[in-house]
Scaffold this motif. Structure first.
Motif, short mmCIF file in Angstrom:
data_model
loop_
_atom_site.label_atom_id
_atom_site.label_comp_id
_atom_site.label_asym_id
_atom_site.label_seq_id
_atom_site.Cartn_x
_atom_site.Cartn_y
_atom_site.Cartn_z
N GLY A 44 -9.80 21.92 -5.51
CA GLY A 44 -9.44 22.72 -6.66
C GLY A 44 -8.68 23.98 -6.27
N TRP A 45 -7.95 24.53 -7.21
CA TRP A 45 -7.16 25.73 -6.91
C TRP A 45 -7.99 27.01 -7.04
CZ3 TRP A 45 -6.89 29.15 -10.96
CH2 TRP A 45 -7.14 28.63 -12.24
N PHE A 46 -9.24 26.88 -7.55
CA PHE A 46 -10.14 28.04 -7.66
C PHE A 46 -11.49 27.63 -7.09
CE2 PHE A 46 -12.95 31.09 -9.65
CZ PHE A 46 -12.22 32.25 -9.64
N ARG A 47 -11.86 28.24 -5.96
CA ARG A 47 -13.07 27.83 -5.25
C ARG A 47 -14.33 28.30 -5.98
NH1 ARG A 47 -13.88 25.60 -0.67
NH2 ARG A 47 -11.68 25.88 -0.08
N ASN A 48 -15.28 27.40 -6.09
CA ASN A 48 -16.56 27.68 -6.71
C ASN A 48 -17.55 28.12 -5.62
OD1 ASN A 48 -18.96 27.69 -8.20
ND2 ASN A 48 -18.38 25.86 -9.37
N VAL A 49 -18.11 29.32 -5.78
CA VAL A 49 -18.99 29.87 -4.74
C VAL A 49 -20.41 29.30 -4.84
CG1 VAL A 49 -17.66 31.98 -4.53
CG2 VAL A 49 -19.55 31.87 -6.19
N LEU A 50 -20.72 28.58 -5.91
CA LEU A 50 -22.05 27.99 -6.04
C LEU A 50 -22.17 26.79 -5.10
CD1 LEU A 50 -22.62 28.13 -9.90
CD2 LEU A 50 -23.52 29.66 -8.16
N PRO A 51 -23.20 26.72 -4.30
CA PRO A 51 -23.34 25.60 -3.36
C PRO A 51 -23.44 24.26 -4.06
CG PRO A 51 -24.85 27.40 -2.81
CD PRO A 51 -24.28 27.71 -4.16
N ILE B 41 0.86 -1.18 0.00
CA ILE B 41 0.00 0.00 0.00
C ILE B 41 0.89 1.24 0.00
CG2 ILE B 41 -0.21 0.01 2.52
CD1 ILE B 41 -3.03 1.18 2.13
N ASN B 42 0.55 2.20 -0.82
CA ASN B 42 1.26 3.47 -0.91
C ASN B 42 0.29 4.60 -0.61
OD1 ASN B 42 3.65 2.18 -1.81
ND2 ASN B 42 2.86 2.15 -3.91
N ALA B 43 0.76 5.61 0.11
CA ALA B 43 -0.07 6.75 0.46
C ALA B 43 0.76 8.03 0.39
CB ALA B 43 -0.67 6.59 1.86
N GLY B 44 0.12 9.12 0.00
CA GLY B 44 0.81 10.39 -0.10
C GLY B 44 -0.13 11.55 0.15
N TYR B 45 0.47 12.69 0.55
CA TYR B 45 -0.31 13.89 0.83
C TYR B 45 0.42 15.08 0.21
CZ TYR B 45 -2.77 17.57 3.37
OH TYR B 45 -3.50 18.69 3.69
N GLY B 46 -0.36 15.99 -0.43
CA GLY B 46 0.28 17.12 -1.11
C GLY B 46 -0.54 18.39 -1.03
N ASN B 47 -0.22 19.33 -1.92
CA ASN B 47 -0.89 20.62 -1.94
C ASN B 47 -2.39 20.47 -2.22
OD1 ASN B 47 1.60 21.83 -1.52
ND2 ASN B 47 1.95 22.20 -3.70
N TYR B 48 -3.13 21.49 -1.76
CA TYR B 48 -4.58 21.51 -1.92
C TYR B 48 -5.25 20.28 -1.30
CZ TYR B 48 -3.37 25.16 -5.25
OH TYR B 48 -2.87 26.30 -5.84
N ASN B 49 -4.68 19.83 -0.19
CA ASN B 49 -5.22 18.68 0.54
C ASN B 49 -5.32 17.43 -0.33
OD1 ASN B 49 -5.61 20.16 2.97
ND2 ASN B 49 -7.51 21.02 2.13
N ARG B 50 -4.37 17.27 -1.20
CA ARG B 50 -4.38 16.10 -2.09
C ARG B 50 -3.98 14.84 -1.32
NH1 ARG B 50 -4.41 15.18 -7.61
NH2 ARG B 50 -3.63 13.12 -8.19
#
Length: 239
Positions: free
Chosen positions: A214-221, A177-186
């Motif tokens: 995502g790197w650009f937040r969508n304001v639509l619910p 098993i491999n696991a990783g964590y990165g930018n933007y809570n990846r």
């Protein structure tokens, strides 16, 4: 005349003596198993298993371990690993239109087939829209250059790309098993487990999961952010 007859007789006697003294020559058994050298890649580019160095065609192969170390997770990433392999992503990510030796297609409609065919475990992917598959737990990737119509059919005038997953191994039980964590809570998680079902059967289960904001937040619910990642895949193989 006597001297000539004596010379011939002496030559025949010498040949008989050599045959009696020489050690016997043993023929090599035809069924002697071949051992693969360390690091050698066995490919099936010609529909049979043989060493990459022995294949009489232009082919590049990348082992599964190298793909994992280089974090190759989609077919788009293959262009940076294989010489002469190019792609056009005009339709979108993970739907490449491959080009080999300058041979490609200019009609991007979904009813067209690329001259560079793609196979996933020997299953033909006739349309580039079917290539949106995650690449995980792979045995190797083979890229064949040039026309391959003899073994792969008419839609391979430019070449062929073979993606081959790992098969279930007989007599082995284990996994990883491999696991990783990165930018933007990846978060990336992938792994596989191989189970031996007696001496003549085995089961292999593999999967992958990726999640990133995502790197650009969508304001639509309720709507996803731009470039948000939500991917998962699962595969089971019975041998």
């Amino acid at each position: 005349m006597k001297d000539l007859l004596l010379l011939r007789t002496s030559g025949a006697a010498l040949a008989v003596a050599i045959a009696l003294v020489a050690p016997p020559v043993l023929a090599q058994a035809a069924d002697t198993p071949e051992t693969n050298a360390p690091g050698e890649i066995i490919v099936t580019a010609t529909k049979r298993s043989e060493s990459l160095q022995s294949v009489p065609i232009s082919v590049s192969a990348i082992g599964g371990d190298d793909l994992s170390k280089s974090r190759t997770t989609s077919v788009d990433d293959l262009t940076s690993k294989v010489a002469n392999l190019q792609m056009t992503g005009i339709v979108g990510d993970n739907t490449p239109i491959f080009s080999l030796r300058g041979v490609s297609m200019s009609d991007y409609s979904l009813n067209q087939s690329s001259p560079v065919a793609t196979y996933y475990d020997e299953v033909y992917k006739g349309n580039f829209a079917f290539l949106g598959v995650a690449m995980y737990d792979l045995e190797r990737v083979e890229v064949l250059r040039g026309p391959q119509g003899t073994l792969y059919g008419k839609n391979t005038t430019g070449g062929a790309v073979n993606i081959i997953s790992r098969d279930a191994a007989l007599g082995e039980t284990g996994g990883y098993i491999n696991a990783g964590y990165g930018n933007y809570n990846r978060v990336d998680v992938n792994g596989a487990i191989n189970l031996a079902l007696g001496d003549k059967a085995a089961l292999r289960v593999a999967g992958t999961y990726s999640h990133a904001d995502g790197w650009f937040r969508n304001v639509l619910p309720g709507m996803p952010d731009l470039a948000e990642t939500r991917e998962f895949a699962f595969r089971a193989t019975l041998h």
